[in-house]
Design an enzyme around this catalytic site. Structure first.
Site, PDB file in Angstrom:
ATOM      1  CG  ASP A   1       5.842   3.345   0.920  1.00 34.12           C
ATOM      2  OD1 ASP A   1       6.172   3.899   1.988  1.00 34.12           O
ATOM      3  OD2 ASP A   1       4.668   3.278   0.520  1.00 34.12           O
TER       4      ASP A   1
ATOM      5  CE1 TYR B   1      -3.620   2.584   0.621  1.00 35.63           C
ATOM      6  CE2 TYR B   1      -2.382   3.243   2.575  1.00 35.63           C
ATOM      7  CZ  TYR B   1      -3.406   3.465   1.659  1.00 35.63           C
ATOM      8  OH  TYR B   1      -4.206   4.580   1.797  1.00 35.63           O
TER       9      TYR B   1
ATOM     10  CE  LYS C   1       2.124   4.206   8.607  1.00 34.53           C
ATOM     11  NZ  LYS C   1       0.704   4.353   8.810  1.00 34.53           N
TER      12      LYS C   1
HETATM   13  C1  LIG Z   1       3.752   1.843   3.389  1.00 35.00           C
HETATM   14  C2  LIG Z   1       2.806   2.989   3.353  1.00 35.00           C
HETATM   15  N1  LIG Z   1       2.950   3.939   2.423  1.00 35.00           N
HETATM   16  C3  LIG Z   1       2.138   5.000   2.364  1.00 35.00           C
HETATM   17  C4  LIG Z   1       1.108   5.150   3.257  1.00 35.00           C
HETATM   18  C5  LIG Z   1       0.207   6.339   3.172  1.00 35.00           C
HETATM   19  O1  LIG Z   1       0.432   7.183   4.249  1.00 35.00           O
HETATM   20  P1  LIG Z   1      -0.707   8.203   4.750  1.00 35.00           P
HETATM   21  O2  LIG Z   1      -1.783   7.374   5.350  1.00 35.00           O
HETATM   22  O3  LIG Z   1       0.023   9.075   5.730  1.00 35.00           O
HETATM   23  O4  LIG Z   1      -1.151   8.960   3.550  1.00 35.00           O
HETATM   24  C6  LIG Z   1       0.921   4.195   4.254  1.00 35.00           C
HETATM   25  C7  LIG Z   1      -0.170   4.330   5.235  1.00 35.00           C
HETATM   26  O5  LIG Z   1      -0.348   3.554   6.117  1.00 35.00           O
HETATM   27  C8  LIG Z   1       1.785   3.086   4.313  1.00 35.00           C
HETATM   28  O6  LIG Z   1       1.630   2.127   5.229  1.00 35.00           O
END
Ligand SMILES: Cc1ncc(COP(=O)(O)O)c(C=O)c1O
Length: 430
Positions: free
Chosen positions: A238, A145, A266
């Protein structure tokens, strides 16, 4: 748990004015057959709902709170900063301090730009990669994700030799036609794809947290690094979850691999809305105002949030921080994993440091297709059981549990006993 009347009333009111009552769907507890929590406050490893029920928290704002709720160092620094003004839309010194800290801690990051959410970080990193390589095709992986930018919402399993289909309404087919979603950990299949196609970038969670904790294999990561470099594509890690979580250098430190770009979120915000993307200076300098790739944000680099992030990173630098975090996680996970093994239970724990998932219905999970065979109703039952006993888990089988520096041994051991008792009562006898 005494009563949940106030939570339920508050949620009913929320539903009248906020779609589904939530500002992010997973908070609605869909499929869990449990009324959603409305939280009042948090301290350390504990959250308290509006009825006054206390829960040991293993969601920790989806991994953001590596130091626990309302850590005094973070709160004090943010409060002090707040009194000087909350937002300017003008550069501040604290942005340099946090950026320098990120650059100092993560070898592959030479320059970094701050944004306000992980979605912005991944979306901007991909735009940058496309601008830099002057190519369009993006490779991602099923079960990873990367937030909710239009082009990431591609149906699992689409891709190779077929047109990608979006997984959400509201996305024109043209937007996803330059994205393919391949099988995570499929070394040969993905190598073959990269050799046959002109790819702008490969983006992945090197330790996936969004189908539960599923790490990439060493072989997969090495192949991606080698093949993207050979083919002139950029490799984007990511690390919104794994950054500063899997270790001080995140997953890239564990694998000993240097991506071209990294997305963070985070932990880097210390519980405030901060995310970032950074990496090779020659690539980052393609961003406006230096280069032709546009990217911006009114609240990007917000000083209050920068201060919180800076304090959070200073604390993870303390000697032994990650050893202690892992020791705490192991207090909970190792006895459970041992019990599962010993009793031959159809479940498993997959763990990297202080993040892990207890999977029901499989002895291991290595990709999305396998994750789709997990026993989701069993998880829902387990979630409700623990919730009633004052333990709050991330409300989905496909998420990671997080341990913070604030988790107490007492709470960890209590949770361990509750989980083992559950396994004994429901999985061995049913
Ligand atoms: C691996 C990863 N990338 C991107 C995101 C997107 O982040 P946000 O919810 O701050 O937009 C998340 C959200 O949990 C994530 O787990």
């Amino acid at each position: 748990m005494t009563t949940t009347t106030a939570s339920q009333q508050a949620f009913e009111k929320l539903k009248e004015v906020v779609p589904g009552g939530v500002n992010s769907p997973v908070r609605s507890f869909k499929g869990l057959d449990q009324a959603p929590m409305v939280v009042d406050r948090g301290e350390g490893d504990t959250i308290v709902d509006v009825d006054g029920n206390a829960f040991t928290d293993y969601c920790m704002s989806w991994g953001a709170l590596i130091h626990g709720h309302a850590h005094p160092t973070i709160i004090d620094a943010a409060a002090k900063r707040m009194r000087k003004g909350t937002s300017f839309g003008i550069s501040t010194e604290i942005e340099e301090k946090l950026a320098s800290k990120v650059v100092e801690l993560i070898d592959s990051i030479e320059k970094v730009r701050f944004v306000s959410s992980g979605t912005e970080a991944t979306m901007s990193a991909v735009r940058l990669a496309r601008g830099f390589t002057q190519r369009q095709l993006v490779v991602k992986f099923n079960g990873n994700y990367h937030g909710h930018a239009d082009f990431f919402l591609v149906k699992a399993g689409s891709g190779v030799n077929q047109l990608s289909e979006s997984s959400s309404a509201g996305i024109p087919p043209d937007v996803v036609k330059h994205v393919v979603s391949l099988t995570y950990n499929d070394v040969e299949g993905v190598r073959d794809f990269l050799q046959k196609n002109q790819v702008a970038c490969v983006i992945l969670e090197p330790i996936a947290g969004n189908m539960g904790v599923v790490p990439a294999t060493e072989e997969f990561i090495r192949m991606l690094r080698e093949e993207t470099a050979k083919q002139g594509a950029l490799l984007i890690f990511d690390e919104v979850i794994s950054g500063f979580r899997a270790g001080i250098q995140g997953a890239q430190g564990k694998f000993g691999v240097r991506p071209d770009l990294t997305c963070l979120g985070k932990v880097v915000g210390g519980g405030f809305p901060v995310a970032a993307f950074g990496g090779r200076a020659d690539v980052m300098d393609y961003l406006a105002p230096n280069g032709p790739v546009y990217q911006a944000g009114t609240l990007s680099g917000n000083p209050l949030a920068m201060e919180a992030g800076y304090q959070a990173l200073c604390m993870i630098e303390q000697p032994g921080f990650y050893d202690e975090l892992e020791r705490k996680a192991d207090l909970l996970t190792k006895p459970i994993a041992h019990y599962i093994e010993e009793q031959g239970i159809d479940a498993s724990i997959q763990q990297i440091g202080s993040m892990f998932t207890l999977f029901f219905g499989r002895r291991s999970v290595s990709n999305y297709d396998e994750a789709m065979t997990l026993n989701v109703p069993r998880f829902a039952h387990f979630f409700r059981h623990l919730y009633a006993k004052g333990v709050y888990l991330p409300p989905s089988q496909f998420e990671a549990w997080f341990i913070s520096g604030a988790h107490t041994e007492e709470h960890l051991l209590k949770t361990r006993d509750l989980v083992i008792a559950y396994l004994q009562e429901y999985l061995l006898t049913n």
